[in-house]
Design an enzyme around this catalytic site. Structure first.
Site, PDB file in Angstrom:
ATOM      1  CB  CYS A   1      42.874  40.746  32.125  1.00 54.45           C
ATOM      2  SG  CYS A   1      41.710  40.966  33.472  1.00 54.45           S
TER       3      CYS A   1
ATOM      4  CB  CYS B   1      40.949  43.851  32.184  1.00 49.92           C
ATOM      5  SG  CYS B   1      42.041  43.309  33.519  1.00 49.92           S
TER       6      CYS B   1
END
Length: 188
Positions: A30, A33
């Protein structure tokens, strides 16, 4: 700290009874993230050990992701006094993260209510019930005030205090559910 399904209850829920815990639900693949992680780490560190940052890899801990309704990542959830109290999804600016953490560290609705009652010297029975953590007695006292008062404007103060207690207990707490219904019936 990295948290797993096996350690979540101790490292997050129980620890949040001592100090707030912020949980970053993330995954290696991600991109957002990876953008949010250093912001969270920096902002938590700037608050001088007033809270704990925990990280949960959703791919390695799908049970936690499911239990906490993770539908998008990064997802950040804050725990205080053993329960989820605040959350956001997606990468955020440093200012947004700072504001989120500052609000988490601010006094809770119940703490503000106690301070207000101590300062005013009013409602000693209510103050005694709250200091004894007898939320049911406190809600019963306030509900009695709402039921006895015929002036709608004077009902607002006990209603406001009850709402603060509902916030402190959490929307799903059995006392909140029961007394919210009784409050609505008394008001309407």
């Amino acid at each position: 700290m990295d948290v797993t399904e096996a350690t979540f209850e101790t490292d997050v829920v129980e620890r949040s009874r001592e100090q707030p815990v912020v949980v970053d639900f993330w995954a290696e693949w991600c991109g957002p993230c990876h953008a949010l992680a250093p912001v969270l780490e920096r902002e938590v560190a700037a608050r001088d050990r007033q809270l704990t940052l925990a990280k949960v890899d959703v791919d390695a801990n799908p049970g936690l992701a499911d239990e906490y309704g993770i539908r998008g990542i990064p997802a950040v959830k804050a725990f205080r006094n053993g329960r989820l109290v605040r959350e956001f999804v997606g990468a955020q600016s440093p200012q947004s993260v700072a504001s989120f953490l500052d609000e988490l560290l601010a006094p809770s609705p119940g703490e503000r209510l106690l301070a207000e009652l101590r300062e005013s010297g009013e409602r000693p029975e209510l103050l005694a019930a709250l200091e004894a953590c007898d939320h049911e007695a406190a809600l019963e006292l306030l509900l009695g005030e709402v039921r006895e008062e015929t002036d709608p404007e004077r009902r607002d103060e006990p209603r406001r205090l009850m709402v603060a207690l509902f916030e402190e207990l959490g929307a799903d707490d059995p006392l909140s559910v029961r007394y919210r219904r009784q409050l609505a019936a008394a008001l309407y």
